[in-house]
Design an enzyme around this catalytic site. Structure first.
Site, PDB file in Angstrom:
ATOM      1  N   LYS A  45       0.497  -4.715 -22.167  1.00 45.09           N
ATOM      2  CA  LYS A  45      -0.116  -3.399 -21.976  1.00 45.09           C
ATOM      3  C   LYS A  45      -1.610  -3.437 -22.289  1.00 45.09           C
ATOM      4  CE  LYS A  45       3.170  -0.900 -20.410  1.00 45.09           C
ATOM      5  NZ  LYS A  45       3.913  -2.042 -19.924  1.00 45.09           N
ATOM      6  N   GLU A  53      -3.476  -5.355 -19.529  1.00 42.67           N
ATOM      7  CA  GLU A  53      -3.438  -4.604 -18.283  1.00 42.67           C
ATOM      8  C   GLU A  53      -4.377  -3.397 -18.314  1.00 42.67           C
ATOM      9  OE1 GLU A  53       0.568  -2.971 -17.907  1.00 42.67           O
ATOM     10  OE2 GLU A  53       0.318  -2.918 -15.737  1.00 42.67           O
ATOM     11  N   CYS A  66       0.808  -1.200   0.000  1.00 42.55           N
ATOM     12  CA  CYS A  66       0.000   0.000   0.000  1.00 42.55           C
ATOM     13  C   CYS A  66       0.842   1.251   0.000  1.00 42.55           C
ATOM     14  CB  CYS A  66      -0.853  -0.001   1.260  1.00 42.55           C
ATOM     15  SG  CYS A  66      -1.594  -1.605   1.590  1.00 42.55           S
ATOM     16  N   GLU A  94       5.431  -7.102 -24.775  1.00 40.26           N
ATOM     17  CA  GLU A  94       5.102  -5.838 -24.099  1.00 40.26           C
ATOM     18  C   GLU A  94       3.779  -5.274 -24.623  1.00 40.26           C
ATOM     19  OE1 GLU A  94       5.931  -4.116 -21.681  1.00 40.26           O
ATOM     20  OE2 GLU A  94       5.630  -1.988 -22.072  1.00 40.26           O
TER      21      GLU A  94
HETATM   22  O1  M6R Z   1       8.671  -2.085 -10.314  1.00 37.41           O
HETATM   23  P1  M6R Z   1       9.038  -3.206 -11.219  1.00 37.41           P
HETATM   24  O2  M6R Z   1       9.701  -2.746 -12.483  1.00 37.41           O
HETATM   25  O3  M6R Z   1       9.851  -4.274 -10.543  1.00 37.41           O
HETATM   26  O4  M6R Z   1       7.667  -3.869 -11.631  1.00 37.41           O
HETATM   27  C1  M6R Z   1       7.629  -5.026 -12.424  1.00 37.41           C
HETATM   28  C2  M6R Z   1       6.242  -5.287 -12.962  1.00 37.41           C
HETATM   29  O5  M6R Z   1       5.338  -5.442 -11.904  1.00 37.41           O
HETATM   30  C3  M6R Z   1       5.749  -4.154 -13.869  1.00 37.41           C
HETATM   31  O6  M6R Z   1       6.615  -3.936 -14.939  1.00 37.41           O
HETATM   32  C4  M6R Z   1       4.350  -4.472 -14.419  1.00 37.41           C
HETATM   33  O7  M6R Z   1       4.412  -5.567 -15.263  1.00 37.41           O
HETATM   34  C5  M6R Z   1       3.781  -3.243 -15.122  1.00 37.41           C
HETATM   35  N1  M6R Z   1       2.522  -2.892 -14.534  1.00 37.41           N
HETATM   36  C6  M6R Z   1       3.604  -3.444 -16.588  1.00 37.41           C
HETATM   37  O8  M6R Z   1       3.136  -2.300 -17.209  1.00 37.41           O
END
Ligand code: M6R
Length: 623
Positions: free
Chosen positions: A496, A499, A4, A492
């Site tokens: 996207k 998501e 959080c 990727e």
């Molecule tokens: O903070 P981080 O780069 O470690 O996060 C990794 C993934 O959780 C993050 O890239 C996630 O996949 C994104 N929401 C994608 O857009």
């Protein structure tokens, strides 16, 4: 068991509405960390009770509640925005949680693993629980310690010693109106130093509007902030010296700056993210300067394998880097999701370089994988965006991506910066290990230097991508194909779209098409294809052109991302988007951008909450 956003404030002078204003402002900027519920506790002149408001759902619900039932003025406040894992997102499970008859409030990020045993113990003493969270246990333990005569900070040390798991906790006690205490283990907490006021936050964005001077709290430390002082101790109460640092960006970087969404703004910051990540990296001898820590050149010269650990988009940056680093350095590179790495008993040792890539630096899967690698004796270089984050602190050396704060849950500019940083690392290794001549190294660096302007060109010409996204607003499926460095870009693009628009999107290696995925192709299915440059390896371009023909013959709507001047692309594509000419290995910095623009636009026309997609949070701080 939330992961959080947390914010705390204490100020000098008479009670005022500043604590509420600071905390609500901080929550707004931390909402990217979770938005299942939000809450605030204000320390008022009434020494027996705190004023508390909390609401399920986004912060706007809390703001509405406060507008209808205003909170009193106060001297300090804590606030929380929640991403629920255990305990549904209800008002009752929202933080803060109260103890000592409403005199103590506590907020929490993380998981208290031994909470069931502690809850049973407290129930045995007659404590009644009103939520399903693990956090409430910490609140009642704290109340017990305070009732036994301990000041709040000492009570917090005693509680932290009893807890297992991951946590950042902040607490206030109505009887100590000018004190907020906090502690952390495996979860972030940053202190903001102001004048006659001090701040706490999960991230500096929580207080960047008020101060850019910050200090990080170490593992198993407790901090007490008052208007005049910040006192840090370990869990035994021994003082700990922590040096403050200046945050290099300002509040405007954490605002939308005229764009409708953070994501849109951040897509447009791609060129700057790449340029800033490149800036001033090489010393007078052309050697890469790591930002923090060191992995000795003698060690790097003798490594025989690289393993990249990362999750989501960061892992795609790693996958892109694999193609480049293997080509430049002739070292095998494995790319593994952090969560898979740790549990498969990987072959890792002192001659394996582990590269942890993370925007937030707080992804728990990557933290745990990194620790596992370190236990096996492997040196770890972290490519991280958030300064002072856990991964940055624990890695042997850090190369920061200088993308600035990334607020939207979907990662965009950070991906470009991660690829850039990983490339710098690869170029450095190629130089160090003698795989490339100095003129070749210089040529690679020149190619990288040319990329920000090319990314800008892609952005400047991206309106047709948006138009197509609007046209495809009702589609139920989109497939993505790529080959070589285009493959991670296809992954990727699909991630996207899933998501942000919640539609079925899959990315495939184009060569894999006829091994199964082609069965998904039917009349009208949109397929986005990343076409390699015809100036690159001839066979690669030809093979993907064949793939385009194959899916087109089966009725697919072919949407091709091709290099400027590739005449063949237009022959087989329903739509072509051109990106500027660039060397093959640099292409992902360009071809990822239309993927981001496309997903943003499609989700926007569908009316999705682009910055805060459902069920997600920016930093995944639980395993
Ligand atoms: O903070 P981080 O780069 O470690 O996060 C990794 C993934 O959780 C993050 O890239 C996630 O996949 C994104 N929401 C994608 O857009």
């Amino acid at each position: 068991m939330p992961m959080c956003g947390i914010v705390g404030y204490v100020g000098a002078g008479s009670p005022s509405d500043r604590p509420q204003g600071v905390v609500m402002g901080g929550l707004e900027r931390l909402e990217y960390r979770g938005y299942d519920s939000a809450g605030i506790a204000i320390v008022t002149p009434d020494e027996t009770r705190l004023a508390v408001a909390k609401k399920a759902g986004k912060l706007v619900n809390l703001a509405k509640e406060i507008a209808e039932r205003p909170l009193p003025v106060g001297t300090a406040a804590i606030g929380h925005t929640r991403w629920a894992t255990h305990g549904s997102p209800t008002d009752a499970n929202a933080h803060p949680h109260l103890a000592a008859g409403g005199r103590i409030a506590i907020i929490h990020n993380g998981i208290i693993e031994n909470y069931a045993a502690l809850r049973d113990e407290l129930r045995g003493k007659g404590v009644e629980f009103v939520s399903e969270t693990d956090t409430e246990v910490a609140g009642h333990l704290l109340a017990d310690e305070v009732d036994s005569g301990k000041p709040l900070a000492e009570a917090m040390r005693a509680v932290a010693r009893r807890l297992e798991g991951a946590f950042t906790l902040l607490a206030v006690d109505a009887r100590e109106p000018h004190v907020v205490v906090g502690t952390r283990r495996n979860s972030p907490l940053v202190v903001g130093l102001g004048e006659n006021e001090n701040f706490l936050g999960s991230d500096v964005v929580a207080f960047i509007e008020h101060t850019r001077t910050a200090l990080e709290l170490g593992q198993d430390e407790v901090v007490e902030i008052t208007p005049e002082a910040v006192v840090v101790t370990d869990l035994d109460g021994s003082p700990v010296e922590r040096a403050p640092y200046e945050v290099t960006w300002d509040a405007s970087a954490a605002q939308k700056g005229g764009f409708d969404t953070f994501m849109e703004k951040e897509i447009h910051e791609g060129p700057t993210a790449v340029a800033d990540t490149l800036r001033g990296r090489m010393d007078a001898n052309g050697r890469l300067q790591l930002d923090e820590g060191i992995v000795a050149p003698e060690v790097l010269a003798t490594i025989d394998k690289i393993i990249v650990i990362a999750c989501g988009t960061a892992s795609y940056a790693g996958l892109v880097a694999k193609y480049a680093i293997e080509h430049w350095c002739r070292i095998p590179v494995e790319v593994e999701y952090s969560h898979e790495f740790r549990y498969r008993d990987p072959v890792v040792g002192p001659r394996t370089l582990v590269v942890a890539i993370s925007q937030s630096g707080e992804t728990m899967d990557t933290i745990m994988a990194m620790r596992h690698a370190q236990q096996q004796g492997a040196p770890v270089v972290a490519i991280v965006n958030v300064q002072g984050s856990t991964i940055a602190r624990e890695a042997d050396a850090v190369l920061y991506t200088r993308a600035g704060p990334e607020i939207a849950v979907a990662s965009t500019k950070a991906l470009l910066a991660q690829i850039t940083a990983a490339y710098l690392l690869g170029i450095y290794l190629a130089d160090l290990r003698g795989n490339k001549f100095p003129d070749e190294i210089a040529a690679l660096l020149r190619e990288l230097d040319a990329m920000p302007a090319k990314v800008q060109l892609v952005l400047d010409t991206s309106e047709p991508v948006r138009e197509l996204a609007r046209e495809l607003a009702d589609t139920k499926i989109v497939l993505f194909l790529g080959r070589h460095v285009g493959y991670p870009v296809a992954l990727e693009g699909a991630l996207k779209l899933k998501e942000l628009a919640y539609i079925h999107a899959e990315g495939f290696a184009a060569g894999e098409l006829k091994h199964g995925p082609i069965a998904l192709v039917e009349e009208g299915v949109p397929i986005i294809i990343v076409l390699p440059s015809p100036r690159g390896r001839e066979s690669l371009h030809a093979k993907v052109v064949s793939n385009i023909q194959e899916v087109r013959a089966r009725g697919a709507r072919t949407i091709v991302i091709a290099e400027e001047g590739d005449e063949q692309a237009a022959q087989y594509a329903s739509h072509v988007f051109y990106v500027p000419e660039a060397p093959t290995l640099m292409m992902p910095l360009l071809t990822a951008v239309p993927m981001h623009v496309f997903a943003h636009e499609l989700a926007t026309v569908q009316g999705r909450d682009v910055d805060q997609p459902r069920n997600l949070a920016k930093s995944v701080t639980v395993e």
